[in-house]
Design an enzyme around this catalytic site. Structure first.
Site, PDB file in Angstrom:
ATOM      1  CB  SER A 115      -2.146  52.479  49.610  1.00  0.00           C
ATOM      2  OG  SER A 115      -1.876  51.416  48.746  1.00  0.00           O
ATOM      3  CG  ASP A 260       4.509  54.320  45.413  1.00  0.00           C
ATOM      4  OD1 ASP A 260       4.295  53.237  44.810  1.00  0.00           O
ATOM      5  OD2 ASP A 260       3.676  54.839  46.176  1.00  0.00           O
ATOM      6  CG  HIS A 282       3.103  52.200  48.480  1.00  0.00           C
ATOM      7  ND1 HIS A 282       2.335  53.000  47.661  1.00  0.00           N
ATOM      8  CD2 HIS A 282       2.212  51.472  49.208  1.00  0.00           C
ATOM      9  CE1 HIS A 282       1.053  52.756  47.868  1.00  0.00           C
ATOM     10  NE2 HIS A 282       0.947  51.838  48.800  1.00  0.00           N
TER      11      HIS A 282
END
Ligand code: CA
Length: 316
Positions: A115, A260, A282
């Protein structure tokens, strides 16, 4: 008979002592013990709101560090400000990488960021290329995140709402930091601005290495001798037992493309795109929460192991 039993027990005791002395990585490895044994250490950089270990025991990279170590990799997890700009987080990361290179005697590291962490590692590769062998991002919004755009559009600069949101977000970041034993500064608004489409356009103009020049293509596989890789998922409701699936399914509605829950498929592309549609949301990508992921998809630890083997094969 008695002698055989004694010999057997002595053998078991010796093996137990050897396993205890050699540590977990070797203890669990009976075959394929060099599968993830990269030349350079692997450094795992967490995302927004993330950490290395909560209370010193609960890892952000759930089951991933051990899986990498079992194949011979030397692995380090880092902790930077939970909420801050890419540049601020990247500078904190550089300090930690310098400690890792001093500790290991290796000149460089293989960086993997999840991320927001994928932007931090790109920043490090751009400003301190001497420290970096490879850059890999896992579900990083290299072209921006639609949710960040939505929040930025509805929380105006200098407004009362912005001040209140920043106060609560910064407090939360501080608490997570304290639970992990760190006191890095928090700046939620700077974090938000680092993740918008406009913020990423400015960042990419300054640090373009590995970023695709087309909307959904791959980027350069190697820039200035540093390899670039990425992967991500497009799953949402992947495990009925995981309470985090619902919120991610809701946030996915902000996105115009497959995603996601927080990062779009094309936005995740960097360098060589390993895969951009794992059936993972995610949090699944880092095997959260508690390893609750889809049983119909490759396990996250196995995906990290395969990538370490890829780095090893590339001489990294
Ligand atoms: Ca999950």
């Amino acid at each position: 008979m008695r002698r055989t039993t004694r010999t057997l027990m002595t053998g078991v005791l010796l093996v137990a002592l050897l396993l205890g002395a050699s540590g977990r990585a070797q203890a669990l490895c009976f075959f394929n013990c060099t599968y993830t044994k990269t030349k350079y250490p692997i450094v795992l950089e967490h995302g927004l709101g993330g950490f290395d270990e909560l209370f010193g025991v609960y890892s952000y990279w759930f089951g991933i560090v051990g899986a990498l170590e079992d194949g011979g990799a030397r692995v380090f997890t880092t902790t930077v400000s939970q909420l801050n700009s890419t540049e601020a987080r990247g500078e904190q990361l550089i300090d930690q990488i310098e400690t890792i290179t001093a500790l290991t005697g290796k000149a460089k590291v293989n960086l993997i960021g999840h991320s927001h962490g994928g932007l931090d590692v790109r920043y490090v590769a751009a400003v301190r290329p001497d420290l970096v062998a490879s850059v890999s991002s896992v579900a990083t919004p290299h072209k921006g995140a639609a949710l960040a755009d939505y929040l930025r559009a509805n929380v105006h600069n200098g407004s009362f709402t912005e001040a209140v949101l920043a106060y609560f977000a910064n407090s939360l970041g501080t608490v997570i930091g304290l639970l992990t034993g760190h006191t890095n500064p928090q700046d939620a608004i700077a974090a938000l601005d680092s993740l918008t489409t406009a913020g990423l356009a400015a960042f990419n103009a300054q640090y373009p290495h590995g970023v695709p020049t087309t909307a959904c293509g791959a980027g350069a596989a190697s820039v200035n001798g540093i390899r670039y890789y990425s992967w991500s998922g497009t799953g949402l409701l992947t495990n009925a037992l995981d309470v985090s699936d619902g919120p991610l399914a809701l946030s996915s509605f902000f996105y115009p493309e497959a995603n996601d829950g927080l990062v779009g498929r094309c936005s995740s592309h960097l360098g060589t795109v390993i895969r951009d549609n794992y059936f993972q949301n995610h949090l699944d990508e880092v095997n959260q929460v508690l390893g609750l992921v889809s049983i119909f998809e490759s396990s996250p630890p196995s995906i990290f192991r395969a990538h370490a083997n890829r780095l090893k094969a590339a001489g990294l």
